[in-house]
Design a protein around this motif. Sequence first.
Motif, PDB file in Angstrom:
ATOM      1  N   LEU A  61       2.679   1.949   0.999  1.00 30.15           N
ATOM      2  CA  LEU A  61       3.583   0.852   1.316  1.00 30.15           C
ATOM      3  C   LEU A  61       4.297   1.161   2.631  1.00 30.15           C
ATOM      4  O   LEU A  61       4.898   2.223   2.775  1.00 30.15           O
ATOM      5  CB  LEU A  61       4.624   0.671   0.212  1.00 30.15           C
ATOM      6  CG  LEU A  61       4.111   0.582  -1.230  1.00 30.15           C
ATOM      7  CD1 LEU A  61       5.270   0.402  -2.194  1.00 30.15           C
ATOM      8  CD2 LEU A  61       3.110  -0.532  -1.377  1.00 30.15           C
ATOM      9  N   ASP A  62       4.216   0.228   3.577  1.00 31.55           N
ATOM     10  CA  ASP A  62       4.862   0.397   4.872  1.00 31.55           C
ATOM     11  C   ASP A  62       5.753  -0.793   5.168  1.00 31.55           C
ATOM     12  O   ASP A  62       5.329  -1.947   5.028  1.00 31.55           O
ATOM     13  CB  ASP A  62       3.811   0.540   5.986  1.00 31.55           C
ATOM     14  CG  ASP A  62       3.029   1.832   5.857  1.00 31.55           C
ATOM     15  OD1 ASP A  62       3.652   2.904   5.820  1.00 31.55           O
ATOM     16  OD2 ASP A  62       1.784   1.757   5.779  1.00 31.55           O
ATOM     17  N   ARG A  63       6.958  -0.486   5.609  1.00 29.00           N
ATOM     18  CA  ARG A  63       7.916  -1.529   5.991  1.00 29.00           C
ATOM     19  C   ARG A  63       7.454  -2.195   7.280  1.00 29.00           C
ATOM     20  O   ARG A  63       7.013  -1.534   8.220  1.00 29.00           O
ATOM     21  CB  ARG A  63       9.288  -0.902   6.181  1.00 29.00           C
ATOM     22  CG  ARG A  63      10.337  -1.865   6.620  1.00 29.00           C
ATOM     23  CD  ARG A  63      11.625  -1.138   6.958  1.00 29.00           C
ATOM     24  NE  ARG A  63      12.493  -2.036   7.674  1.00 29.00           N
ATOM     25  CZ  ARG A  63      13.748  -2.272   7.331  1.00 29.00           C
ATOM     26  NH1 ARG A  63      14.272  -1.650   6.304  1.00 29.00           N
ATOM     27  NH2 ARG A  63      14.467  -3.122   8.025  1.00 29.00           N
TER      28      ARG A  63
ATOM     29  N   VAL B  72      10.225  -2.852   0.716  1.00 30.28           N
ATOM     30  CA  VAL B  72       9.353  -1.811   0.162  1.00 30.28           C
ATOM     31  C   VAL B  72       9.816  -1.399  -1.235  1.00 30.28           C
ATOM     32  O   VAL B  72       9.012  -1.228  -2.146  1.00 30.28           O
ATOM     33  CB  VAL B  72       9.301  -0.594   1.113  1.00 30.28           C
ATOM     34  CG1 VAL B  72       8.623   0.588   0.459  1.00 30.28           C
ATOM     35  CG2 VAL B  72       8.619  -0.960   2.416  1.00 30.28           C
TER      36      VAL B  72
ATOM     37  N   TRP C 252       7.604  -1.334  -4.640  1.00 28.94           N
ATOM     38  CA  TRP C 252       7.441  -0.069  -5.382  1.00 28.94           C
ATOM     39  C   TRP C 252       7.819  -0.256  -6.845  1.00 28.94           C
ATOM     40  O   TRP C 252       7.101   0.194  -7.748  1.00 28.94           O
ATOM     41  CB  TRP C 252       8.288   1.025  -4.741  1.00 28.94           C
ATOM     42  CG  TRP C 252       8.137   2.342  -5.425  1.00 28.94           C
ATOM     43  CD1 TRP C 252       8.924   2.853  -6.418  1.00 28.94           C
ATOM     44  CD2 TRP C 252       7.116   3.313  -5.190  1.00 28.94           C
ATOM     45  NE1 TRP C 252       8.457   4.084  -6.818  1.00 28.94           N
ATOM     46  CE2 TRP C 252       7.353   4.382  -6.073  1.00 28.94           C
ATOM     47  CE3 TRP C 252       6.034   3.383  -4.326  1.00 28.94           C
ATOM     48  CZ2 TRP C 252       6.546   5.515  -6.101  1.00 28.94           C
ATOM     49  CZ3 TRP C 252       5.234   4.511  -4.363  1.00 28.94           C
ATOM     50  CH2 TRP C 252       5.495   5.558  -5.243  1.00 28.94           C
TER      51      TRP C 252
ATOM     52  N   ARG D  81       6.897   5.031  -0.867  1.00 26.80           N
ATOM     53  CA  ARG D  81       5.852   4.880   0.151  1.00 26.80           C
ATOM     54  C   ARG D  81       4.423   5.160  -0.299  1.00 26.80           C
ATOM     55  O   ARG D  81       3.495   4.542   0.197  1.00 26.80           O
ATOM     56  CB  ARG D  81       6.150   5.803   1.338  1.00 26.80           C
ATOM     57  CG  ARG D  81       7.475   5.594   1.972  1.00 26.80           C
ATOM     58  CD  ARG D  81       7.433   4.451   2.934  1.00 26.80           C
ATOM     59  NE  ARG D  81       8.715   4.328   3.594  1.00 26.80           N
ATOM     60  CZ  ARG D  81       9.381   3.201   3.689  1.00 26.80           C
ATOM     61  NH1 ARG D  81       8.897   2.106   3.187  1.00 26.80           N
ATOM     62  NH2 ARG D  81      10.530   3.151   4.305  1.00 26.80           N
TER      63      ARG D  81
ATOM     64  N   THR E 240       6.561  -5.916   3.435  1.00 30.64           N
ATOM     65  CA  THR E 240       5.858  -4.685   3.099  1.00 30.64           C
ATOM     66  C   THR E 240       4.366  -4.888   3.271  1.00 30.64           C
ATOM     67  O   THR E 240       3.803  -5.832   2.711  1.00 30.64           O
ATOM     68  CB  THR E 240       6.155  -4.259   1.643  1.00 30.64           C
ATOM     69  OG1 THR E 240       7.569  -4.113   1.481  1.00 30.64           O
ATOM     70  CG2 THR E 240       5.454  -2.965   1.287  1.00 30.64           C
TER      71      THR E 240
END
Length: 142
Positions: A94-96, A14, A18, A68, A106
């Motif tokens: 954004l999600d792991r 992630v 980012w 996130r 991600t």
Amino acid sequence: MTVREFEILIEAPVERVWQSLTSPEYTREWWFANTVESTWEVGAPIRYLGEDGLPDIVGEVLVHEPPRHLATTFQPVWSKEVEHEDGTRVDWRLDRVDDVADAESTLVRLIHTGVVAGSVLDRETDPGWEYLLESLKKAVER
């Protein structure tokens, strides 16, 4: 008004995704050669500058929650055809995701809100977002 949602899975942490969203040296690689410019404080301006140094998109940071959630207003100025369009909102979430091999990936969700269905902006951004997400994936996974 309509909401357009897009998703892509990127095989990278992630934090790396980012960084690619918020760092000028990285956006140049995948966002139509644009350089992002902002202090990233809520309320601060954001601009995506083309290779000629002129803005293609301007807006304001609405949400900045690294790594996130990023939300901004989105006012297109890349052509005369879209300059008159109302500003819209773009959210990046954004999600792991952990896979079976314990590799970190991600899930990137892009939500574009406030676009007038069938407008020039709608016709240009719908395929544009698909292209940008694929470009982001290629750049980050390199």
